[in-house]
Enzyme design. Structure first.
Site, PDB file in Angstrom:
ATOM      1  N   GLU A 152       4.391   2.009  -7.867  1.00  0.00           N
ATOM      2  CA  GLU A 152       3.830   1.578  -9.160  1.00  0.00           C
ATOM      3  C   GLU A 152       4.809   1.898 -10.294  1.00  0.00           C
ATOM      4  O   GLU A 152       4.874   1.178 -11.286  1.00  0.00           O
ATOM      5  CB  GLU A 152       2.455   2.239  -9.374  1.00  0.00           C
ATOM      6  CG  GLU A 152       1.394   1.548  -8.522  1.00  0.00           C
ATOM      7  CD  GLU A 152       0.277   2.445  -8.031  1.00  0.00           C
ATOM      8  OE1 GLU A 152       0.045   3.518  -8.617  1.00  0.00           O
ATOM      9  OE2 GLU A 152      -0.376   2.058  -7.031  1.00  0.00           O
ATOM     10  N   GLU A 201       5.799   4.317   1.933  1.00  0.00           N
ATOM     11  CA  GLU A 201       4.619   3.619   1.444  1.00  0.00           C
ATOM     12  C   GLU A 201       4.933   2.126   1.320  1.00  0.00           C
ATOM     13  O   GLU A 201       5.492   1.696   0.304  1.00  0.00           O
ATOM     14  CB  GLU A 201       4.207   4.158   0.074  1.00  0.00           C
ATOM     15  CG  GLU A 201       3.786   5.604   0.085  1.00  0.00           C
ATOM     16  CD  GLU A 201       2.808   5.906  -1.041  1.00  0.00           C
ATOM     17  OE1 GLU A 201       1.717   6.386  -0.758  1.00  0.00           O
ATOM     18  OE2 GLU A 201       3.136   5.624  -2.210  1.00  0.00           O
ATOM     19  N   ASN A 232      -3.030  11.464  -4.242  1.00  0.00           N
ATOM     20  CA  ASN A 232      -2.423  10.954  -5.476  1.00  0.00           C
ATOM     21  C   ASN A 232      -3.545  10.333  -6.302  1.00  0.00           C
ATOM     22  O   ASN A 232      -4.014   9.245  -6.000  1.00  0.00           O
ATOM     23  CB  ASN A 232      -1.353   9.899  -5.106  1.00  0.00           C
ATOM     24  CG  ASN A 232      -0.779   9.203  -6.331  1.00  0.00           C
ATOM     25  OD1 ASN A 232      -0.997   9.641  -7.465  1.00  0.00           O
ATOM     26  ND2 ASN A 232      -0.049   8.115  -6.106  1.00  0.00           N
ATOM     27  N   TRP A 233      -3.954  11.067  -7.325  1.00  0.00           N
ATOM     28  CA  TRP A 233      -5.124  10.624  -8.099  1.00  0.00           C
ATOM     29  C   TRP A 233      -4.803   9.488  -9.074  1.00  0.00           C
ATOM     30  O   TRP A 233      -5.698   8.933  -9.689  1.00  0.00           O
ATOM     31  CB  TRP A 233      -5.692  11.811  -8.869  1.00  0.00           C
ATOM     32  CG  TRP A 233      -6.583  12.690  -8.037  1.00  0.00           C
ATOM     33  CD1 TRP A 233      -6.946  12.494  -6.738  1.00  0.00           C
ATOM     34  CD2 TRP A 233      -7.224  13.902  -8.457  1.00  0.00           C
ATOM     35  NE1 TRP A 233      -7.776  13.501  -6.323  1.00  0.00           N
ATOM     36  CE2 TRP A 233      -7.967  14.381  -7.356  1.00  0.00           C
ATOM     37  CE3 TRP A 233      -7.261  14.621  -9.652  1.00  0.00           C
ATOM     38  CZ2 TRP A 233      -8.726  15.551  -7.424  1.00  0.00           C
ATOM     39  CZ3 TRP A 233      -8.009  15.785  -9.716  1.00  0.00           C
ATOM     40  CH2 TRP A 233      -8.735  16.248  -8.614  1.00  0.00           C
ATOM     41  N   LYS A 234      -3.523   9.201  -9.271  1.00  0.00           N
ATOM     42  CA  LYS A 234      -3.113   8.155 -10.233  1.00  0.00           C
ATOM     43  C   LYS A 234      -3.803   8.425 -11.576  1.00  0.00           C
ATOM     44  O   LYS A 234      -3.894   9.583 -11.985  1.00  0.00           O
ATOM     45  CB  LYS A 234      -3.421   6.763  -9.660  1.00  0.00           C
ATOM     46  CG  LYS A 234      -2.809   6.613  -8.260  1.00  0.00           C
ATOM     47  CD  LYS A 234      -2.777   5.223  -7.739  1.00  0.00           C
ATOM     48  CE  LYS A 234      -2.160   5.229  -6.338  1.00  0.00           C
ATOM     49  NZ  LYS A 234      -2.035   3.917  -5.739  1.00  0.00           N
ATOM     50  N   SER A 260      -3.347   2.813   1.871  1.00  0.00           N
ATOM     51  CA  SER A 260      -4.682   2.564   2.432  1.00  0.00           C
ATOM     52  C   SER A 260      -5.063   3.502   3.580  1.00  0.00           C
ATOM     53  O   SER A 260      -5.690   3.089   4.545  1.00  0.00           O
ATOM     54  CB  SER A 260      -4.816   1.094   2.849  1.00  0.00           C
ATOM     55  OG  SER A 260      -4.755   0.264   1.708  1.00  0.00           O
ATOM     56  N   GLY A 277      -3.349   0.297  -1.792  1.00  0.00           N
ATOM     57  CA  GLY A 277      -4.544  -0.208  -2.458  1.00  0.00           C
ATOM     58  C   GLY A 277      -5.062  -1.511  -1.889  1.00  0.00           C
ATOM     59  O   GLY A 277      -5.876  -2.193  -2.513  1.00  0.00           O
ATOM     60  N   GLY A 315      -4.073   7.686  -1.869  1.00  0.00           N
ATOM     61  CA  GLY A 315      -4.516   7.288  -3.197  1.00  0.00           C
ATOM     62  C   GLY A 315      -6.035   7.230  -3.262  1.00  0.00           C
ATOM     63  O   GLY A 315      -6.712   8.245  -3.413  1.00  0.00           O
ATOM     64  N   GLY A 316      -6.589   6.021  -3.096  1.00  0.00           N
ATOM     65  CA  GLY A 316      -8.035   5.784  -3.244  1.00  0.00           C
ATOM     66  C   GLY A 316      -8.918   6.787  -2.526  1.00  0.00           C
ATOM     67  O   GLY A 316      -9.872   7.322  -3.112  1.00  0.00           O
ATOM     68  N   HIS A 355       7.441   6.313  -6.922  1.00  0.00           N
ATOM     69  CA  HIS A 355       6.250   5.613  -6.419  1.00  0.00           C
ATOM     70  C   HIS A 355       6.378   4.122  -6.740  1.00  0.00           C
ATOM     71  O   HIS A 355       6.919   3.756  -7.782  1.00  0.00           O
ATOM     72  CB  HIS A 355       4.994   6.192  -7.071  1.00  0.00           C
ATOM     73  CG  HIS A 355       3.744   5.670  -6.442  1.00  0.00           C
ATOM     74  ND1 HIS A 355       3.221   4.443  -6.767  1.00  0.00           N
ATOM     75  CD2 HIS A 355       2.946   6.178  -5.471  1.00  0.00           C
ATOM     76  CE1 HIS A 355       2.141   4.231  -6.028  1.00  0.00           C
ATOM     77  NE2 HIS A 355       1.951   5.264  -5.235  1.00  0.00           N
TER      78      HIS A 355
HETATM   79  P1  PGA Z   1      -3.815   4.040  -1.540  1.00  0.00           P
HETATM   80  O1  PGA Z   1      -2.576   4.536  -2.455  1.00  0.00           O
HETATM   81  O2  PGA Z   1      -4.106   5.142  -0.567  1.00  0.00           O
HETATM   82  O3  PGA Z   1      -4.933   3.799  -2.515  1.00  0.00           O
HETATM   83  O4  PGA Z   1      -3.374   2.790  -0.856  1.00  0.00           O
HETATM   84  C1  PGA Z   1      -1.513   5.258  -1.902  1.00  0.00           C
HETATM   85  C2  PGA Z   1      -0.489   5.561  -2.959  1.00  0.00           C
HETATM   86  O5  PGA Z   1      -0.274   4.717  -3.850  1.00  0.00           O
HETATM   87  O6  PGA Z   1       0.149   6.638  -2.938  1.00  0.00           O
END
Ligand code: PGA
Length: 264
Positions: A101, A171, A13-15, A217, A177, A238-239, A99
Site C-alpha cells: 500500500e 505479500e 497489521n492494523w493499517k 488474506s 485484502g 491485515g483484516g 508494504h
Molecule cells: P490482509 O492484509 O491480511 O487483509 O490481506 C495483509 C497486509 O496487507 O499486510
C-alpha cells in the site's frame, strides 16, 4: 543439508483502524494468552497514536508493538512525516517497510525503501521488509524478477551483520485484502525463491536463519496450512488481526503447532 529451527513470527497489521481505547482493550485481552517462554513471537503494527499507550501496556510481556511506516531522514522539515527514532522513542520495537500500500498508493520506490531500512537498522528498529508482485506481474510470470529486484534494491549496501533482526514478508499484492490467499504451494515456492535470492545477495548462513513471513488474506482457516510449509516462518495479517477472536485463534494455533526443524 543442515536443519535449522527458525522462530515463528505472527504480526498483525492494523493499517488505519481502531481508537486508543479499542486498541488497549484488544492488547489487554491478548497478552494473557501469550506464552513468555515461547521461541515464537507475536507483534502488532499499529497506527502511530497507539504506539506509546500500547507499548506501555505490553511492557514486560512477550508482545511486540511496532509501526507501519517511518521516514528515511533522521529529522527535518518533512511536514506530516515521522522519524524512526521517534517511533522507537514511543516504544516501537519494529517497523513494516515497503508494504504494497505504501509502494502503490504512496508511490514509494525501492531506493526510498532501502534508505528507510538503513535508517531503521541505524536507530535499532527491527525492519519487516515487504515484497510482492502485482496481479499483472503474476500473470505475466514475472514474480521471481520482481521479488529479486525488491530484495536486491531494498537491501542494497547492507551487510549481514546489520541485518540480524531483519524479517522479510512475502505479500503478493493480488492476495492482500482479496479474501483469496496464495495457496500454500505458491507461497512456499516464492518464499523458497526469496531464501535462495538472499543466499546469493548475502550469505547462505544468513538466508537459512532469516524469518520469512507470508501475508495476504490470512485467516484462521488457512493459517496452519501456510505455516506447515518449510519456508513460511510466520504470518503478516491485515483484516483478520482486527478481530481479537480471529487473531487469537491464529496465534494459539501457531503456538500449539509442533513445527519441526526446517531443512534448508
Ligand atoms: P490482509 O492484509 O491480511 O487483509 O490481506 C495483509 C497486509 O496487507 O499486510
Amino acid at each position: 543439508m543442515e536443519s535449522v529451527r527458525r522462530p515463528c513470527v505472527i504480526v498483525g497489521n492494523w493499517k488505519m483502524h481502531k481508537t486508543i481505547e479499542e486498541a488497549r482493550t484488544f492488547v489487554n485481552n491478548l497478552i494473557p494468552s501469550l506464552k513468555s517462554s515461547s521461541k515464537n513471537s507475536v507483534g502488532l503494527a499499529v497506527p502511530f497514536t497507539m504506539i506509546l499507550p500500547l507499548s506501555q501496556a505490553a511492557e514486560g510481556t512477550p508482545l511486540w508493538i511496532g509501526a507501519q511506516n517511518m521516514n528515511d531522514s533522521s529529522e527535518g522539515a518533512f511536514t506530516g512525516e515521522i522519524a524512526g527514532s521517534m517511533v522507537l522513542d514511543a516504544g516501537a520495537q519494529f517497523v513494516i517497510l515497503g508494504h504494497s500500500e505504501r509502494r502503490h498508493i504512496f508511490h514509494e520506490d525501492d531506493a526510498f525503501i532501502n534508505r528507510k531500512i538503513i535508517r531503521a537498522v541505524e536507530v535499532g528498529l527491527r525492519p519487516i521488509l515487504c515484497v510482492g508482485e502485482t496481479q499483472q506481474e503474476f500473470e505475466a510470470g514475472q514474480t521471481h524478477e520482481v521479488i529479486e529486484r525488491q530484495l536486491r534494491e531494498g537491501l542494497k549496501g547492507l551487510k549481514t551483520t546489520k541485518l540480524k533482526k531483519l524479517i522479510i514478508a512475502y505479500e503478493p499484492v493480488w492476495a492482500i485484502g482479496s479474501r483469496h490467499s496464495a495457496t500454500p504451494e505458491i507461497a512456499q515456492e516464492v518464499q523458497a525463491f526469496c531464501r535462495q535470492t538472499l543466499a546469493s545477495l548475502l550469505t547462505e548462513k544468513f538466508a537459512e536463519k532469516v524469518v520469512i513471513q507470508y501475508g495476504g488474506s490470512v485467516n484462521p482457516l488457512n493459517a496452519q496450512k501456510l505455516l506447515d510449509q518449510p519456508d513460511i516462518d510466520g504470518l503478516l495479517i491485515g483484516g483478520a488481526s482486527l478481530s481479537l477472536e480471529s487473531f487469537m485463534q491464529i496465534v494459539d494455533d501457531s503456538q500449539k503447532s509442533n513445527r519441526k526443524g526446517k531443512t534448508t
